[in-house]
Design a protein around this motif. Structure first.
Motif, PDB file in Angstrom:
ATOM      1  N   SER A 105      62.971   8.506  27.496  1.00  0.00           N
ATOM      2  CA  SER A 105      64.101   8.994  26.707  1.00  0.00           C
ATOM      3  C   SER A 105      64.967   9.996  27.465  1.00  0.00           C
ATOM      4  CB  SER A 105      63.598   9.630  25.403  1.00  0.00           C
ATOM      5  OG  SER A 105      62.782  10.756  25.667  1.00  0.00           O
ATOM      6  N   TYR A 106      64.572  10.351  28.691  1.00  0.00           N
ATOM      7  CA  TYR A 106      65.342  11.318  29.479  1.00  0.00           C
ATOM      8  C   TYR A 106      66.724  10.763  29.798  1.00  0.00           C
ATOM      9  CZ  TYR A 106      66.788  14.476  33.198  1.00  0.00           C
ATOM     10  OH  TYR A 106      67.479  15.383  33.957  1.00  0.00           O
ATOM     11  N   GLY A 107      67.720  11.633  29.675  1.00  0.00           N
ATOM     12  CA  GLY A 107      69.075  11.240  30.026  1.00  0.00           C
ATOM     13  C   GLY A 107      69.871  10.669  28.876  1.00  0.00           C
ATOM     14  N   TYR A 108      69.252  10.569  27.708  1.00  0.00           N
ATOM     15  CA  TYR A 108      69.948  10.051  26.539  1.00  0.00           C
ATOM     16  C   TYR A 108      70.169  11.187  25.542  1.00  0.00           C
ATOM     17  CZ  TYR A 108      68.959   5.463  28.405  1.00  0.00           C
ATOM     18  OH  TYR A 108      68.911   4.365  29.220  1.00  0.00           O
ATOM     19  N   CYS A 109      71.371  11.266  24.998  1.00  0.00           N
ATOM     20  CA  CYS A 109      71.751  12.320  24.064  1.00  0.00           C
ATOM     21  C   CYS A 109      70.856  12.272  22.827  1.00  0.00           C
ATOM     22  CB  CYS A 109      73.211  12.139  23.666  1.00  0.00           C
ATOM     23  SG  CYS A 109      73.817  13.367  22.485  1.00  0.00           S
ATOM     24  N   GLU A 110      70.329  13.431  22.450  1.00  0.00           N
ATOM     25  CA  GLU A 110      69.456  13.508  21.274  1.00  0.00           C
ATOM     26  C   GLU A 110      70.208  13.242  19.974  1.00  0.00           C
ATOM     27  OE1 GLU A 110      67.526  17.342  21.380  1.00  0.00           O
ATOM     28  OE2 GLU A 110      65.959  16.591  22.724  1.00  0.00           O
ATOM     29  N   GLU A 111      71.512  13.471  19.961  1.00  0.00           N
ATOM     30  CA  GLU A 111      72.281  13.263  18.728  1.00  0.00           C
ATOM     31  C   GLU A 111      72.867  11.866  18.618  1.00  0.00           C
ATOM     32  OE1 GLU A 111      75.087  16.301  17.746  1.00  0.00           O
ATOM     33  OE2 GLU A 111      73.569  17.876  17.863  1.00  0.00           O
ATOM     34  N   THR A 112      73.392  11.344  19.719  1.00  0.00           N
ATOM     35  CA  THR A 112      74.089  10.055  19.652  1.00  0.00           C
ATOM     36  C   THR A 112      73.280   8.898  20.236  1.00  0.00           C
ATOM     37  OG1 THR A 112      75.151  10.312  21.817  1.00  0.00           O
ATOM     38  CG2 THR A 112      76.312  11.246  19.898  1.00  0.00           C
ATOM     39  N   GLY A 113      72.318   9.224  21.093  1.00  0.00           N
ATOM     40  CA  GLY A 113      71.547   8.182  21.766  1.00  0.00           C
ATOM     41  C   GLY A 113      72.263   7.603  22.971  1.00  0.00           C
ATOM     42  N   ASP A 114      73.480   8.062  23.226  1.00  0.00           N
ATOM     43  CA  ASP A 114      74.257   7.577  24.369  1.00  0.00           C
ATOM     44  C   ASP A 114      73.760   8.224  25.656  1.00  0.00           C
ATOM     45  OD1 ASP A 114      75.874   6.036  22.716  1.00  0.00           O
ATOM     46  OD2 ASP A 114      77.344   7.665  22.443  1.00  0.00           O
ATOM     47  N   PRO A 115      73.978   7.562  26.788  1.00  0.00           N
ATOM     48  CA  PRO A 115      73.597   8.170  28.069  1.00  0.00           C
ATOM     49  C   PRO A 115      74.384   9.447  28.345  1.00  0.00           C
ATOM     50  CG  PRO A 115      73.982   5.817  28.339  1.00  0.00           C
ATOM     51  CD  PRO A 115      74.464   6.185  26.958  1.00  0.00           C
ATOM     52  N   ILE A 116      73.693  10.434  28.897  1.00  0.00           N
ATOM     53  CA  ILE A 116      74.330  11.665  29.366  1.00  0.00           C
ATOM     54  C   ILE A 116      74.764  11.371  30.799  1.00  0.00           C
ATOM     55  CG2 ILE A 116      73.968  14.104  29.915  1.00  0.00           C
ATOM     56  CD1 ILE A 116      71.729  14.093  27.768  1.00  0.00           C
ATOM     57  N   SER A 117      75.965  11.752  31.164  1.00  0.00           N
ATOM     58  CA  SER A 117      76.466  11.398  32.486  1.00  0.00           C
ATOM     59  C   SER A 117      75.561  11.957  33.589  1.00  0.00           C
ATOM     60  CB  SER A 117      77.899  11.896  32.688  1.00  0.00           C
ATOM     61  OG  SER A 117      77.912  13.229  33.112  1.00  0.00           O
ATOM     62  N   PRO A 118      75.342  11.175  34.635  1.00  0.00           N
ATOM     63  CA  PRO A 118      74.516  11.657  35.748  1.00  0.00           C
ATOM     64  C   PRO A 118      75.037  12.965  36.347  1.00  0.00           C
ATOM     65  CG  PRO A 118      74.838   9.294  35.948  1.00  0.00           C
ATOM     66  CD  PRO A 118      75.726   9.770  34.823  1.00  0.00           C
ATOM     67  N   ARG A 119      76.357  13.153  36.354  1.00  0.00           N
ATOM     68  CA  ARG A 119      76.902  14.417  36.878  1.00  0.00           C
ATOM     69  C   ARG A 119      76.477  15.589  36.009  1.00  0.00           C
ATOM     70  NH1 ARG A 119      82.984  12.855  37.872  1.00  0.00           N
ATOM     71  NH2 ARG A 119      82.945  13.762  35.817  1.00  0.00           N
ATOM     72  N   ARG A 120      76.476  15.413  34.688  1.00  0.00           N
ATOM     73  CA  ARG A 120      76.035  16.490  33.792  1.00  0.00           C
ATOM     74  C   ARG A 120      74.553  16.766  34.003  1.00  0.00           C
ATOM     75  NH1 ARG A 120      76.349  19.843  29.683  1.00  0.00           N
ATOM     76  NH2 ARG A 120      75.069  19.678  27.804  1.00  0.00           N
ATOM     77  N   LEU A 121      73.758  15.712  34.116  1.00  0.00           N
ATOM     78  CA  LEU A 121      72.325  15.895  34.343  1.00  0.00           C
ATOM     79  C   LEU A 121      72.058  16.546  35.696  1.00  0.00           C
ATOM     80  CD1 LEU A 121      70.911  12.555  32.923  1.00  0.00           C
ATOM     81  CD2 LEU A 121      70.604  14.855  31.964  1.00  0.00           C
ATOM     82  N   ASP A 122      72.874  16.226  36.685  1.00  0.00           N
ATOM     83  CA  ASP A 122      72.696  16.837  37.994  1.00  0.00           C
ATOM     84  C   ASP A 122      72.993  18.338  37.920  1.00  0.00           C
ATOM     85  OD1 ASP A 122      71.833  16.403  40.621  1.00  0.00           O
ATOM     86  OD2 ASP A 122      73.882  16.243  41.369  1.00  0.00           O
ATOM     87  N   ALA A 123      74.015  18.694  37.138  1.00  0.00           N
ATOM     88  CA  ALA A 123      74.370  20.107  36.977  1.00  0.00           C
ATOM     89  C   ALA A 123      73.378  20.834  36.074  1.00  0.00           C
ATOM     90  CB  ALA A 123      75.774  20.223  36.396  1.00  0.00           C
ATOM     91  N   ARG A 124      72.861  20.154  35.068  1.00  0.00           N
ATOM     92  CA  ARG A 124      71.932  20.757  34.098  1.00  0.00           C
ATOM     93  C   ARG A 124      70.844  19.741  33.770  1.00  0.00           C
ATOM     94  NH1 ARG A 124      70.815  25.189  31.661  1.00  0.00           N
ATOM     95  NH2 ARG A 124      70.226  25.264  29.483  1.00  0.00           N
ATOM     96  N   PRO A 125      69.812  19.669  34.612  1.00  0.00           N
ATOM     97  CA  PRO A 125      68.781  18.632  34.452  1.00  0.00           C
ATOM     98  C   PRO A 125      68.009  18.682  33.138  1.00  0.00           C
ATOM     99  CG  PRO A 125      68.616  19.671  36.608  1.00  0.00           C
ATOM    100  CD  PRO A 125      69.605  20.456  35.817  1.00  0.00           C
ATOM    101  N   ILE A 126      68.093  19.804  32.400  1.00  0.00           N
ATOM    102  CA  ILE A 126      67.383  19.892  31.124  1.00  0.00           C
ATOM    103  C   ILE A 126      68.293  19.568  29.941  1.00  0.00           C
ATOM    104  CG2 ILE A 126      65.607  21.497  31.921  1.00  0.00           C
ATOM    105  CD1 ILE A 126      67.292  23.775  30.676  1.00  0.00           C
ATOM    106  N   ALA A 127      69.517  19.110  30.205  1.00  0.00           N
ATOM    107  CA  ALA A 127      70.461  18.798  29.131  1.00  0.00           C
ATOM    108  C   ALA A 127      69.876  17.759  28.185  1.00  0.00           C
ATOM    109  CB  ALA A 127      71.777  18.284  29.720  1.00  0.00           C
ATOM    110  N   THR A 128      70.085  17.986  26.889  1.00  0.00           N
ATOM    111  CA  THR A 128      69.619  17.035  25.884  1.00  0.00           C
ATOM    112  C   THR A 128      70.774  16.447  25.083  1.00  0.00           C
ATOM    113  OG1 THR A 128      69.294  18.816  24.276  1.00  0.00           O
ATOM    114  CG2 THR A 128      67.380  18.182  25.612  1.00  0.00           C
ATOM    115  N   LEU A 129      71.972  16.961  25.331  1.00  0.00           N
ATOM    116  CA  LEU A 129      73.155  16.468  24.629  1.00  0.00           C
ATOM    117  C   LEU A 129      74.197  16.014  25.644  1.00  0.00           C
ATOM    118  CD1 LEU A 129      73.608  19.353  22.003  1.00  0.00           C
ATOM    119  CD2 LEU A 129      72.565  17.112  21.618  1.00  0.00           C
ATOM    120  N   SER A 130      74.936  14.972  25.276  1.00  0.00           N
ATOM    121  CA  SER A 130      76.060  14.566  26.118  1.00  0.00           C
ATOM    122  C   SER A 130      77.102  15.671  26.065  1.00  0.00           C
ATOM    123  CB  SER A 130      76.655  13.253  25.606  1.00  0.00           C
ATOM    124  OG  SER A 130      77.248  13.460  24.328  1.00  0.00           O
TER     125      SER A 130
END
Length: 146
Positions: A105-130
């Motif tokens: 489930s890593y990398g998917y928004c907890e609210e929408t289920g959509d993928p979180i952009s790789p750039r956002r994850l690279d900047a904040r690897p613990i991000a849970t929201l798009s």
């Protein structure tokens, strides 16, 4: 909404210069391994900082005759303890992200289920929201506070 896939335990080679991009399949094995290593390295850095803080606090047993020195020492000590507490909370978030990597489930928004952009994850690897969901969340907080 893309359905997360659980991860496999096969060995994945991630080149040293690899940066996840929007042009590749989201959360492919290489991308997942990149973020797993990134989180583990971050956790190790925090653990080293925490050990240094504990050693500093244990070794700092100086008797200060001046009340101003005592106040400064106590303020420094409180700052170190607050920092350590923040790092402890961050390690918990990293551990949760590592669990999400394992369950797919890593990398998917907890609210929408959509993928979180790789750039956002690279900047904040613990991000849970798009980014969009995070912005909506922050707008809602500002409206409730204002």
């Amino acid at each position: 909404m893309a359905k997360p896939q659980s991860t496999s335990k096969k060995s994945v080679i991630v080149p040293a210069n690899y940066v996840p991009g929007d042009d590749e399949k989201f959360m492919n094995d290489r991308m997942r391994e990149y973020f797993r290593r990134r989180l583990l390295n971050w956790k190790e850095e925090i653990s080293a900082q925490t050990r240094d803080t504990v050693e500093y606090l244990q070794g700092e047993r100086v008797n200060h005759p001046d009340p101003t020195d005592v106040a400064t020492y106590n303020a420094d000590r409180q700052l170190e303890l607050r920092t350590k507490d923040r790092l402890r909370k961050l390690v918990r978030k990293i551990d949760k992200a590592l669990v999400r990597i394992e369950d797919g489930s890593y990398g998917y928004c907890e609210e929408t289920g959509d993928p979180i952009s790789p750039r956002r994850l690279d900047a904040r690897p613990i991000a849970t929201l798009s980014l969009e969901a995070q912005e909506m969340h922050e707008r809602g907080e500002r409206m409730r506070a204002g």
